[in-house]
Design a protein around this motif. Structure first.
Motif, mmCIF file in Angstrom:
data_model
loop_
_atom_site.group_PDB
_atom_site.id
_atom_site.type_symbol
_atom_site.label_atom_id
_atom_site.label_comp_id
_atom_site.label_asym_id
_atom_site.label_seq_id
_atom_site.Cartn_x
_atom_site.Cartn_y
_atom_site.Cartn_z
ATOM 1 N N LYS A 41 0.823 -1.203 0.000
ATOM 2 C CA LYS A 41 0.000 0.000 0.000
ATOM 3 C C LYS A 41 0.857 1.252 0.000
ATOM 4 C CE LYS A 41 -3.743 2.240 2.549
ATOM 5 N NZ LYS A 41 -4.630 2.155 3.749
ATOM 6 N N LYS A 42 1.937 1.258 0.805
ATOM 7 C CA LYS A 42 2.827 2.411 0.845
ATOM 8 C C LYS A 42 3.545 2.592 -0.487
ATOM 9 C CE LYS A 42 3.725 2.416 5.817
ATOM 10 N NZ LYS A 42 4.770 2.298 6.869
ATOM 11 N N GLN A 43 3.950 1.479 -1.099
ATOM 12 C CA GLN A 43 4.626 1.580 -2.391
ATOM 13 C C GLN A 43 3.707 2.120 -3.473
ATOM 14 O OE1 GLN A 43 6.071 -2.382 -3.045
ATOM 15 N NE2 GLN A 43 7.878 -2.110 -1.739
ATOM 16 N N GLN A 44 2.446 1.729 -3.430
ATOM 17 C CA GLN A 44 1.495 2.231 -4.411
ATOM 18 C C GLN A 44 1.192 3.705 -4.204
ATOM 19 O OE1 GLN A 44 -1.888 -0.324 -4.020
ATOM 20 N NE2 GLN A 44 -0.888 -2.082 -4.990
ATOM 21 N N GLU A 45 1.250 4.162 -2.929
ATOM 22 C CA GLU A 45 0.929 5.569 -2.651
ATOM 23 C C GLU A 45 2.090 6.495 -2.931
ATOM 24 O OE1 GLU A 45 -0.392 5.634 1.344
ATOM 25 O OE2 GLU A 45 -2.396 4.851 0.885
ATOM 26 N N GLY A 46 3.322 5.964 -3.004
ATOM 27 C CA GLY A 46 4.412 6.889 -3.298
ATOM 28 C C GLY A 46 5.788 6.396 -2.955
ATOM 29 N N GLY A 47 5.998 5.121 -2.820
ATOM 30 C CA GLY A 47 7.330 4.601 -2.555
ATOM 31 C C GLY A 47 7.496 4.193 -1.113
ATOM 32 N N GLY A 48 8.540 3.367 -0.865
ATOM 33 C CA GLY A 48 8.733 2.820 0.465
ATOM 34 C C GLY A 48 9.159 3.851 1.489
ATOM 35 N N ALA A 49 10.138 4.698 1.183
ATOM 36 C CA ALA A 49 10.628 5.662 2.158
ATOM 37 C C ALA A 49 9.666 6.821 2.292
ATOM 38 C CB ALA A 49 12.009 6.181 1.730
ATOM 39 N N PRO A 50 9.470 7.352 3.524
ATOM 40 C CA PRO A 50 8.583 8.491 3.687
ATOM 41 C C PRO A 50 9.132 9.726 3.002
ATOM 42 C CG PRO A 50 9.633 7.868 5.777
ATOM 43 C CD PRO A 50 10.014 6.840 4.771
ATOM 44 N N THR A 51 8.308 10.400 2.287
ATOM 45 C CA THR A 51 8.706 11.599 1.560
ATOM 46 C C THR A 51 7.772 12.739 1.909
ATOM 47 O OG1 THR A 51 7.342 10.921 -0.313
ATOM 48 C CG2 THR A 51 9.659 10.273 -0.356
ATOM 49 N N ALA A 52 8.109 13.925 1.435
ATOM 50 C CA ALA A 52 7.262 15.081 1.680
ATOM 51 C C ALA A 52 5.915 14.908 1.004
ATOM 52 C CB ALA A 52 7.959 16.343 1.156
ATOM 53 N N ASN A 53 4.893 15.325 1.690
ATOM 54 C CA ASN A 53 3.535 15.161 1.164
ATOM 55 C C ASN A 53 3.282 16.226 0.104
ATOM 56 O OD1 ASN A 53 0.813 14.765 0.771
ATOM 57 N ND2 ASN A 53 0.408 14.409 2.946
ATOM 58 N N THR A 54 3.025 15.765 -1.100
ATOM 59 C CA THR A 54 2.796 16.691 -2.205
ATOM 60 C C THR A 54 1.364 16.623 -2.699
ATOM 61 O OG1 THR A 54 3.563 15.010 -3.755
ATOM 62 C CG2 THR A 54 5.212 16.563 -2.930
ATOM 63 N N SER A 55 0.457 16.173 -1.834
ATOM 64 C CA SER A 55 -0.934 16.025 -2.241
ATOM 65 C C SER A 55 -1.547 17.382 -2.522
ATOM 66 C CB SER A 55 -1.713 15.314 -1.129
ATOM 67 O OG SER A 55 -3.082 15.317 -1.420
ATOM 68 N N SER A 56 -2.529 17.397 -3.439
ATOM 69 C CA SER A 56 -3.201 18.640 -3.793
ATOM 70 C C SER A 56 -4.074 19.159 -2.659
ATOM 71 C CB SER A 56 -4.044 18.409 -5.052
ATOM 72 O OG SER A 56 -4.992 17.386 -4.833
ATOM 73 N N SER A 57 -4.314 18.326 -1.607
ATOM 74 C CA SER A 57 -5.135 18.765 -0.486
ATOM 75 C C SER A 57 -4.364 19.645 0.484
ATOM 76 C CB SER A 57 -5.695 17.547 0.252
ATOM 77 O OG SER A 57 -4.650 16.757 0.776
#
Length: 229
Positions: free
Chosen positions: A67-83
């Motif tokens: 699920k994490k890989q599908q949302e944006g990769g394994g390592a935590p990154t900065a949230n770039t969501s449009s929300s």
């Protein structure tokens, strides 16, 4: 024919099964020729069907990783969501912090805008000294859960939360709104019993305090002091 001769004839006409590695074959011998017929190859897994299902298909840990890989990769990154909202109020001066976390308010010549929200510093200091910004670190669950608490927030709370999300680069939350004590339960349960998390990073606690996921106290203090509080 003797009994020994009958046994030899039966042995010659009876097929034998041989094995080489994982390949099985049949050996048929007659008086004229010997025929080798291979059988289907059988490869045995070292895991049973239940183990394969548990380890590779429906294992909860594996599902979380996917699920994490599908949302944006394994390592935590900065949230770039449009929300993530846009920042409205810029910094008006550069604060200076002491080693104990205290910062001086802006000098009188600095014009402080009329914000829709207000943060009051701690009171009760000797000689009416200026108090600290009410931003605290909270450590729970044997040190594995760290959050940031902001107290003494007054005025337009939604405007404050929108600006806070913009500064910390946080989204509003997976549940399409800010968590509250009513939505997370009596003990701040939330999802998996931990209150705020990476998917729902902000909630309003009982009494009006704002809780932010992670240790963001330094960033919040720098932001509030830069606004003139």
């Amino acid at each position: 024919m003797s009994l020994f001769g009958v046994a030899r004839s039966v042995a010659k006409s009876t097929p034998a099964i041989g094995r080489h590695a994982n390949n099985f074959f049949v050996i048929t011998s007659s008086s004229s020729a010997t025929t080798v017929t291979p059988l289907a190859t059988t490869i045995r897994s070292k895991h049973s069907a239940t183990q394969v299902k548990r380890l590779f298909k429906n294992n909860p840990a594996r599902l979380r990783i996917l699920k994490k890989q599908q949302e944006g990769g394994g390592a935590p990154t900065a949230n770039t969501s449009s929300s993530i909202p846009e920042r409205v109020y810029p910094q008006i001066f550069q604060p200076t912090f002491l080693s104990n976390g205290w910062s001086a308010p802006p000098p009188p010549e600095v014009q402080i805008p009329n914000y829709p929200f207000l943060i009051t510093r701690t009171a009760g200091k000797p000689n009416n000294a200026v108090g600290f910004l009410p931003v605290y670190r909270d450590v729970r669950v044997a040190g594995t859960k760290r959050t940031t608490i902001i107290r003494n927030v007054q005025g337009d709370i939604p405007a404050f939360l929108s600006e806070l999300c913009a500064v910390l680069n946080l989204s509003i939350g997976k549940k399409k709104g800010i968590l509250t004590s009513a939505s997370t339960g009596k003990h701040g349960g939330g999802e998996a019993g931990r209150g705020v998390n990476s998917e729902n990073p902000i909630r309003i606690r009982t009494g009006g305090a704002i809780e932010v996921n992670g240790d963001r106290a330094k960033e919040v203090k720098l932001w509030l002091a830069g606004l003139g509080f």
